[in-house]
Design a protein around this motif. Structure first.
Motif, PDB file in Angstrom:
ATOM      1  N   ALA A 103      -9.947  11.719   3.628  1.00  0.00           N
ATOM      2  CA  ALA A 103      -9.508  12.824   2.778  1.00  0.00           C
ATOM      3  C   ALA A 103      -8.053  12.676   2.369  1.00  0.00           C
ATOM      4  N   GLU A 104      -7.344  11.724   2.942  1.00  0.00           N
ATOM      5  CA  GLU A 104      -5.977  11.425   2.555  1.00  0.00           C
ATOM      6  C   GLU A 104      -5.632  10.009   3.008  1.00  0.00           C
ATOM      7  N   THR A 138      -9.871  -3.780   4.340  1.00  0.00           N
ATOM      8  CA  THR A 138      -9.732  -5.134   3.790  1.00  0.00           C
ATOM      9  C   THR A 138      -9.386  -5.092   2.307  1.00  0.00           C
ATOM     10  N   ALA A 139     -10.013  -4.178   1.570  1.00  0.00           N
ATOM     11  CA  ALA A 139      -9.704  -4.040   0.146  1.00  0.00           C
ATOM     12  C   ALA A 139      -8.258  -3.601  -0.056  1.00  0.00           C
ATOM     13  N   ARG A 140      -7.775  -2.705   0.807  1.00  0.00           N
ATOM     14  CA  ARG A 140      -6.375  -2.280   0.700  1.00  0.00           C
ATOM     15  C   ARG A 140      -5.419  -3.445   0.978  1.00  0.00           C
ATOM     16  N   SER A 141      -5.713  -4.224   2.019  1.00  0.00           N
ATOM     17  CA  SER A 141      -4.838  -5.365   2.321  1.00  0.00           C
ATOM     18  C   SER A 141      -4.882  -6.393   1.202  1.00  0.00           C
ATOM     19  N   TRP A 183       1.013   5.936  -2.775  1.00  0.00           N
ATOM     20  CA  TRP A 183       0.288   4.942  -1.989  1.00  0.00           C
ATOM     21  C   TRP A 183       0.553   5.161  -0.505  1.00  0.00           C
ATOM     22  N   GLY A 184      -0.413   4.795   0.314  1.00  0.00           N
ATOM     23  CA  GLY A 184      -0.248   4.947   1.757  1.00  0.00           C
ATOM     24  C   GLY A 184      -1.280   4.139   2.499  1.00  0.00           C
ATOM     25  N   GLY A 185      -1.215   4.180   3.809  1.00  0.00           N
ATOM     26  CA  GLY A 185      -2.159   3.436   4.617  1.00  0.00           C
ATOM     27  C   GLY A 185      -3.486   4.160   4.736  1.00  0.00           C
TER      28      GLY A 185
END
Length: 688
Positions: free
Chosen positions: A347-348, A460-463, A635-637
């Motif tokens: 959700a975030e 994985t997509a974020r990295s 953007w964030g983790g």
């Protein structure tokens, strides 16, 4: 910038514009049939003739004439008037005089321009020719004798839809527009040719002889049958929706509309839930509202909140989810979820679950990577943007997932997580392609996220995005493509498990073993109903789909055309749907039903009007105040690193034409399924 004179008025115009565009900039209306601003120039109809000097002493087709500095254009000279009269006379030589029975009547460009620019009679006495009608499928009706060969439909099919199945065969008076192999126009965007046709040669088959445009009330709204949120106009007569048409919205759908969104509206009057039901002695029987509420209150009485759960479906408006969340909080239940397909989305931060680049910016990308997504079926209007990026910008497009025909060249890099991990770690050659790109784009679909290892796939997509320059200060090309209109709004509202609460999988597991005794389904029909065990099921919705068959109490809600509601599309744009007709029978707006139930069980929800609910939503999340605006999130983790299954990514949609309770109840969509899907297998094969 060139300076041109239009009817005595001097203006500056951008380089490369045509004489027609220059006249439009000067406020002059130029009649046309073949010209369309989103299609290539054909110069067929000659209706846009103007007088140009310096130049030859004859009319010139303004749609194909580039402007030059010092050019003088006349749009209302005697030469131009005579030329347009002559062109209109030629166009009407073979046109049948069947306006009283033509479905285009009242909305026909040929009618309008014949009145404005015609000469009022014809000097031709030869017999009119007749042309055999063509079969283009269950959606498009053809009366080809009316055709004036403007080729708009041909250019749309080839350039926008990407299915070059229409063409002009023959020459002279034997020329005909036809499908080359006399087969249906196999595209999810096929019905847009109806809007493009200026003469009624192509009209709507399901709408044929149903109504006239002046009989209809017109309501501007948004589509909810996918997550794009296309701008639409709902045309209704009295209490029945008769058709849905696209509205111009450059940021979302341009002026196109997908076939399912256009034609599933016939289901709004079929298989409807129009009164409450309560299961008595194993059989659903009609009941009054107070009886239905009393049955729910009796079950809830003394029930611990942790034994209650709620699941929101794919078509829910934000107001109903917000009020249901309040109801669950009042009962002490942390068990709620808006991700009925099990998508592992947090959700975030908001950047983790929206299309950060925006829909319109897709066409500016130079390298695109699709992960577990089939945009042709999941979001046809997003697919048109991808095709435009390839066709006009030369974008290189690749995918990780099943090999499918997307209407443009798409390199298949691999089937599943192993390939994704290789790109993320830089060991795959495509990683360098992404790094070198100026505007790289990633689209992650539900085929990659609605899996048990979805959190690891998301991480994985974020990295990958961070390592390959997809996300930077001036550009964010990380995008999630949703398939549900309610999903982003539900995540914005926090309609996810509370502290120690269960998600969809946990709710089903709990219900199957008896740990959860009451499940509230708000339009949720895509879950495995057999796993609800002996739980008491409350179903609130508008169609007699899977949830209604399993329910112990049915509360009839309103469909999207029957209520005012807020929706948030896949790019995070807050949009307002507006009521076009009244709900049938005893059905009511969803938020009002939940509010009324809260009064019976003493839950303390004090909303009186829709405005009260929306004010509370804005207080909970200010994003709901920014209507029709796309806010770029920080953007964030997100995601949880872990082991990914080696199972290939696969799109969750097997049949584009039936994905929700509305489209499954549609006779038109059933006919499309028989025509295009049944027995045809998946769309696989060579790309392009």
């Amino acid at each position: 910038m060139p300076t041109v004179t239009v009817d005595g008025v001097q203006i500056e115009v951008p380089d490369g514009v045509t004489a027609l565009q220059a006249c439009e900039m000067a406020g002059k209306e130029i009649p046309r049939f073949c010209y369309h601003e989103r299609l290539s120039v054909a110069g067929n109809c000659r209706m846009c003739l103007v007088e140009v000097s310096p130049g030859p002493p004859k009319p010139a087709a303004s749609c194909a004439l580039p402007v030059a500095d010092g050019m003088e254009i006349k749009t209302d000279s005697e030469m131009v008037k005579n030329a347009r009269n002559g062109v209109m006379e030629f166009l009407l030589i073979n046109h049948p005089l069947d306006c009283p029975i033509c479905d285009q009547g009242g909305e026909c460009d040929l009618q309008d321009q014949a009145m404005a620019y015609g000469r009022g009679g014809s000097r031709f006495e030869e017999h009119k020719r007749a042309v055999k009608d063509k079969h283009m499928g269950p959606l498009v009706k053809t009366i080809m004798t009316r055709c004036i060969h403007c080729t708009r439909c041909v250019r749309f099919a080839t350039e926008v839809a990407g299915v070059p199945e229409l063409g002009l065969l023959g020459r002279g008076e034997h020329a005909e527009i036809t499908t080359y192999l006399e087969k249906s126009l196999d595209s999810e965007l096929s019905a847009n040719v109806i809007d493009l046709c200026p003469v009624g040669a192509l009209t709507s088959k399901p709408y044929a002889f149903i109504s006239r445009p002046w009989e209809l009330s017109k309501t501007e709204s948004v589509d909810v049958l996918d997550a794009v949120g296309a701008s639409i106009r709902v045309d209704a007569r009295q209490t029945e929706v008769l058709r849905v048409l696209p509205r111009l919205n450059e940021d979302v759908n341009e002026e196109w509309l997908a076939d399912k969104s256009r034609y599933a509206c016939d289901a709004l009057s079929r298989q409807r839930l129009d009164r409450p039901y309560v299961r008595r002695d194993g059989k659903l029987t009609e009941a009054r509202w107070d009886e239905a509420f009393a049955a729910i209150a009796h079950k809830m009485k003394g029930l611990d909140g942790r034994r209650i759960a709620a699941i929101a479906g794919d078509l829910c408006d934000a107001e109903s989810m917000f009020v249901l969340k309040g109801l669950m909080d009042a009962t002490g239940s942390p068990n709620r979820d808006c991700r009925q397909d099990g998508a592992k989305l947090p959700a975030e931060p908001r950047a983790a679950y929206v299309m950060n680049s925006g829909i319109a910016e897709i066409e500016t990308a130079d390298v695109v990577l699709l992960i577990g997504s089939n945009p042709r079926w999941e979001a046809p209007l997003v697919n048109t943007r991808l095709r435009k990026a390839w066709l006009q910008g030369g974008a290189s497009i690749a995918m990780v997932g099943s090999q499918i025909d997307l209407t443009y060249p798409c390199e298949n890099l691999g089937a599943g997580p192993d390939t994704l991990k290789a790109i993320a770690t830089g060991s795959h050659p495509f990683a360098e392609t992404l790094k070198r790109a100026e505007r790289p784009l990633m689209i992650v679909g539900m085929g990659a996220l609605a899996r048990d290892d979805g959190e690891a796939v998301l991480a994985t997509a974020r990295s990958l995005a961070e390592a390959c320059n997809v996300v930077r200060d001036d550009w964010n090309g990380f995008n999630v493509l949703h398939t549900a209109a309610a999903r982003v709004g539900g995540l914005d509202l926090g309609f996810v498990p509370g502290a120690d609460g269960c998600d969809v999988a946990g709710i089903l597991d709990g219900a199957s073993v008896g740990d959860i005794e009451l499940v509230y389904l708000l339009g949720a029909d895509e879950i495995d109903m057999s796993r609800l065990g002996n739980a008491f099921v409350v179903y609130q919705g508008h169609h007699g789909d899977a949830g209604a068959h399993r329910a112990d109490v049915i509360l009839p809600g309103a469909a999207y055309t029957e209520k005012n509601g807020t929706y948030v599309n896949t790019e995070g744009r807050v949009q307002l749907g507006r009521q076009a007709v009244q709900p049938p029978g005893d059905a009511r707006e969803d938020w009002a039903i939940i509010r009324a139930l809260s009064g019976v069980i003493d839950a303390g929800l004090e909303y009186v009007t829709l405005g009260d609910v929306r004010s509370a939503m804005v207080a909970a999340n200010p994003i709901f105040e920014q209507v029709d605006a796309r806010i770029t999130p920080a953007w964030g983790g997100f995601g949880v690193a872990g082991v990914m299954d080696d199972t290939a990514f696969k799109s969750p949609i097997d049949n584009y034409y039936m994905t929700d309770p509305i489209s499954r109840a549609s006779e038109t969509m059933a006919e499309c399924t028989r025509e295009f899907v049944a027995g045809s297998g998946d769309r696989t094969g060579t790309d392009g």
